[in-house]
Scaffold this motif. Sequence first.
Motif, PDB file in Angstrom:
ATOM      1  N   GLU A  87      20.777   9.234   3.380  1.00 60.91           N
ATOM      2  CA  GLU A  87      20.290   9.188   2.005  1.00 60.91           C
ATOM      3  C   GLU A  87      19.300  10.328   1.761  1.00 60.91           C
ATOM      4  O   GLU A  87      18.519  10.693   2.638  1.00 60.91           O
ATOM      5  CB  GLU A  87      19.580   7.867   1.716  1.00 60.91           C
ATOM      6  N   VAL A  88      19.304  10.870   0.548  1.00 58.09           N
ATOM      7  CA  VAL A  88      18.322  11.904   0.192  1.00 58.09           C
ATOM      8  C   VAL A  88      16.949  11.254   0.037  1.00 58.09           C
ATOM      9  O   VAL A  88      15.937  11.786   0.499  1.00 58.09           O
ATOM     10  CB  VAL A  88      18.733  12.637  -1.094  1.00 58.09           C
ATOM     11  N   VAL A  89      16.901  10.109  -0.622  1.00 60.97           N
ATOM     12  CA  VAL A  89      15.685   9.292  -0.693  1.00 60.97           C
ATOM     13  C   VAL A  89      16.109   7.858  -0.420  1.00 60.97           C
ATOM     14  O   VAL A  89      16.860   7.265  -1.204  1.00 60.97           O
ATOM     15  CB  VAL A  89      14.987   9.384  -2.069  1.00 60.97           C
ATOM     16  N   HIS A  90      15.644   7.309   0.683  1.00 61.89           N
ATOM     17  CA  HIS A  90      16.022   5.936   1.048  1.00 61.89           C
ATOM     18  C   HIS A  90      15.331   4.941   0.119  1.00 61.89           C
ATOM     19  O   HIS A  90      14.213   5.172  -0.349  1.00 61.89           O
ATOM     20  CB  HIS A  90      15.625   5.656   2.502  1.00 61.89           C
ATOM     21  N   ALA A  91      15.993   3.829  -0.128  1.00 60.18           N
ATOM     22  CA  ALA A  91      15.447   2.797  -1.025  1.00 60.18           C
ATOM     23  C   ALA A  91      14.079   2.307  -0.559  1.00 60.18           C
ATOM     24  O   ALA A  91      13.222   1.953  -1.387  1.00 60.18           O
ATOM     25  CB  ALA A  91      16.421   1.629  -1.128  1.00 60.18           C
ATOM     26  N   ASP A  92      13.845   2.269   0.741  1.00 61.18           N
ATOM     27  CA  ASP A  92      12.545   1.814   1.262  1.00 61.18           C
ATOM     28  C   ASP A  92      11.433   2.816   0.972  1.00 61.18           C
ATOM     29  O   ASP A  92      10.250   2.470   1.059  1.00 61.18           O
ATOM     30  CB  ASP A  92      12.630   1.588   2.775  1.00 61.18           C
ATOM     31  N   LEU A  98      18.947   6.973  -3.112  1.00 59.72           N
ATOM     32  CA  LEU A  98      19.488   8.125  -3.829  1.00 59.72           C
ATOM     33  C   LEU A  98      20.364   8.932  -2.877  1.00 59.72           C
ATOM     34  O   LEU A  98      19.914   9.348  -1.804  1.00 59.72           O
ATOM     35  CB  LEU A  98      18.366   9.008  -4.364  1.00 59.72           C
ATOM     36  N   LEU A  99      21.619   9.162  -3.292  1.00 57.31           N
ATOM     37  CA  LEU A  99      22.560   9.942  -2.502  1.00 57.31           C
ATOM     38  C   LEU A  99      22.737  11.326  -3.121  1.00 57.31           C
ATOM     39  O   LEU A  99      22.483  11.530  -4.317  1.00 57.31           O
ATOM     40  CB  LEU A  99      23.908   9.227  -2.425  1.00 57.31           C
ATOM     41  N   GLY A 112       9.593   9.171  -4.765  1.00 58.44           N
ATOM     42  CA  GLY A 112       9.935   8.755  -3.419  1.00 58.44           C
ATOM     43  C   GLY A 112       9.756   9.865  -2.409  1.00 58.44           C
ATOM     44  O   GLY A 112       9.524  11.028  -2.765  1.00 58.44           O
ATOM     45  N   ALA A 113       9.836   9.494  -1.136  1.00 51.53           N
ATOM     46  CA  ALA A 113       9.727  10.461  -0.042  1.00 51.53           C
ATOM     47  C   ALA A 113      11.118  10.990   0.279  1.00 51.53           C
ATOM     48  O   ALA A 113      12.012  10.223   0.655  1.00 51.53           O
ATOM     49  CB  ALA A 113       9.101   9.802   1.177  1.00 51.53           C
ATOM     50  N   VAL A 114      11.307  12.295   0.136  1.00 52.43           N
ATOM     51  CA  VAL A 114      12.615  12.914   0.320  1.00 52.43           C
ATOM     52  C   VAL A 114      12.887  13.151   1.800  1.00 52.43           C
ATOM     53  O   VAL A 114      11.972  13.435   2.577  1.00 52.43           O
ATOM     54  CB  VAL A 114      12.689  14.234  -0.482  1.00 52.43           C
ATOM     55  N   ALA A 115      14.142  13.026   2.196  1.00 50.78           N
ATOM     56  CA  ALA A 115      14.501  13.141   3.609  1.00 50.78           C
ATOM     57  C   ALA A 115      14.932  14.556   3.998  1.00 50.78           C
ATOM     58  O   ALA A 115      15.163  14.828   5.172  1.00 50.78           O
ATOM     59  CB  ALA A 115      15.626  12.168   3.939  1.00 50.78           C
ATOM     60  N   TYR A 116      15.056  15.462   3.033  1.00 52.93           N
ATOM     61  CA  TYR A 116      15.513  16.822   3.294  1.00 52.93           C
ATOM     62  C   TYR A 116      14.487  17.843   2.800  1.00 52.93           C
ATOM     63  O   TYR A 116      13.709  17.566   1.873  1.00 52.93           O
ATOM     64  CB  TYR A 116      16.834  17.099   2.562  1.00 52.93           C
ATOM     65  N   ASP A 117      14.535  19.033   3.376  1.00 58.62           N
ATOM     66  CA  ASP A 117      13.791  20.161   2.827  1.00 58.62           C
ATOM     67  C   ASP A 117      14.493  20.636   1.554  1.00 58.62           C
ATOM     68  O   ASP A 117      15.719  20.484   1.407  1.00 58.62           O
ATOM     69  CB  ASP A 117      13.743  21.331   3.819  1.00 58.62           C
ATOM     70  N   ALA A 118      13.719  21.259   0.666  1.00 56.88           N
ATOM     71  CA  ALA A 118      14.305  21.760  -0.583  1.00 56.88           C
ATOM     72  C   ALA A 118      15.421  22.758  -0.310  1.00 56.88           C
ATOM     73  O   ALA A 118      16.442  22.789  -1.024  1.00 56.88           O
ATOM     74  CB  ALA A 118      13.219  22.401  -1.441  1.00 56.88           C
ATOM     75  N   ALA A 119      15.269  23.570   0.712  1.00 53.66           N
ATOM     76  CA  ALA A 119      16.268  24.600   1.013  1.00 53.66           C
ATOM     77  C   ALA A 119      17.594  24.011   1.468  1.00 53.66           C
ATOM     78  O   ALA A 119      18.643  24.670   1.362  1.00 53.66           O
ATOM     79  CB  ALA A 119      15.721  25.539   2.082  1.00 53.66           C
ATOM     80  N   ALA A 121       0.831  -1.205   0.000  1.00 56.67           N
ATOM     81  CA  ALA A 121       0.000   0.000   0.000  1.00 56.67           C
ATOM     82  C   ALA A 121       0.864   1.252   0.000  1.00 56.67           C
ATOM     83  O   ALA A 121       0.580   2.223  -0.700  1.00 56.67           O
ATOM     84  CB  ALA A 121      -0.935  -0.009   1.210  1.00 56.67           C
ATOM     85  N   ARG A 122       1.948   1.233   0.777  1.00 59.08           N
ATOM     86  CA  ARG A 122       2.804   2.413   0.843  1.00 59.08           C
ATOM     87  C   ARG A 122       3.508   2.676  -0.486  1.00 59.08           C
ATOM     88  O   ARG A 122       3.559   3.812  -0.956  1.00 59.08           O
ATOM     89  CB  ARG A 122       3.837   2.269   1.957  1.00 59.08           C
ATOM     90  N   ARG A 123       4.036   1.642  -1.116  1.00 60.33           N
ATOM     91  CA  ARG A 123       4.761   1.836  -2.369  1.00 60.33           C
ATOM     92  C   ARG A 123       3.809   2.249  -3.494  1.00 60.33           C
ATOM     93  O   ARG A 123       4.162   3.052  -4.363  1.00 60.33           O
ATOM     94  CB  ARG A 123       5.545   0.574  -2.733  1.00 60.33           C
ATOM     95  N   PHE A 124       2.590   1.720  -3.479  1.00 61.00           N
ATOM     96  CA  PHE A 124       1.606   2.147  -4.469  1.00 61.00           C
ATOM     97  C   PHE A 124       1.254   3.608  -4.258  1.00 61.00           C
ATOM     98  O   PHE A 124       1.127   4.381  -5.206  1.00 61.00           O
ATOM     99  CB  PHE A 124       0.341   1.290  -4.375  1.00 61.00           C
ATOM    100  N   TRP A 125       1.088   3.983  -2.997  1.00 60.51           N
ATOM    101  CA  TRP A 125       0.786   5.376  -2.673  1.00 60.51           C
ATOM    102  C   TRP A 125       1.901   6.288  -3.167  1.00 60.51           C
ATOM    103  O   TRP A 125       1.644   7.323  -3.777  1.00 60.51           O
ATOM    104  CB  TRP A 125       0.597   5.502  -1.159  1.00 60.51           C
TER     105      TRP A 125
END
Length: 373
Positions: free
Chosen positions: A362-367, A304-305, A335-342, A272-276
């Motif tokens: 990671e900027v976007v973790h594989a999970d 993604l690094l 994917g869900a990004v781990a940082y703010d754009a700024a 469900a999460r990956r489809f979302w």
Amino acid sequence: MSVELSATRQAVATAQRVVVKVGSSSLTTTEGGLDTARLSALVDSVARRVASGCQVVMVSSGAIAAGLAPLGLSRRPRDLATQQAAASVGQEALAHAYAESFSRYQLIVGQVLLTADDVVRRGHYRNAQRTLNRLLGLGAVPVVNENDTVATTEIRFGDNDRLAALVSHLVGADALILLSDVDALYDGDPRHGGASVIREVNGDADMVGVQAGSTGASGLGTGGMASKVGAARVACSSGIPVLLTSAAQADRALGPADVGTAFAATGSRLSARRFWLAHAADASGRLWLDDGAVAAVVQRRRSLLAAGITAVEGAFDGGDVVELVDPAGAVVARGAVAYDAAELPDLIGRSSHQLPPEQRREVVHADDLVPLR
């Protein structure tokens, strides 16, 4: 015209949980208002499938069109306020018509009105999922529609074909049946002559050269063949086979599935999460990747690094969904990004050992990442 049953058609015919989407033109008259005879014929077909032991979720258009005649409107309004007013009247009429028609078979109808926000927001998505599953568990037939009375331009699904694809995954459907005013997918506009029907679609290669219109033929709905093909791709990429045909063929579609165009499932069923992440959530920005990062993300399914990012686009916060694009601008993942754009401009292009310890994640973790090709 019946056709030989492919594995896809057999899967649709034997599915134990099915989503059936029907368009406005199949339920309403050209003057506006419900066509109760056609609605009842559709209910007859659905009820027969339910009687065979199958659970059915309906995604039904028609609320705005059903409200036109009662409000004295001669055509579908263009402004949002009048559309919402027509939907307010039409939703009541549509729900009542379904409830009355299904009652002939002692079946209870549960109306579920959704906005895109209910699918984009993770918590809302799970609530809708629980409600629909509970309705099915109680033996009811959920009838889903976009909540046109409150949906704004910014939060609309755009058409109920996309909504049907999202609902199919949300309820764990085994098949999706798209019913409209066209009996199958053609390689051109069948109204102009010379177009050939496409019976089976096993992948994108079968769609080469196909021209799908972007608007409905009747003028009552918002989704044309292009939106149906798009919805079929979303469902198929998530492991759900699709059958596309006309509402007039509903009995065959919900029976032996020997009509229309069958789209084979091309991917595995996502969580469900990956489809979302892949299809439901709105993207708040873009990260541009170099070729090495594209290969790592798409082919090797790595995180993604910062070193592989060449540019940042949009305004987003950590946790938001972003699109990952290759050097040519094609979206290759979400994917869900781990940082703010700024935070990112100072990090991009730099390897982990060049960054302070608190910024080496990671900027976007594989999970939290879903490749799209």
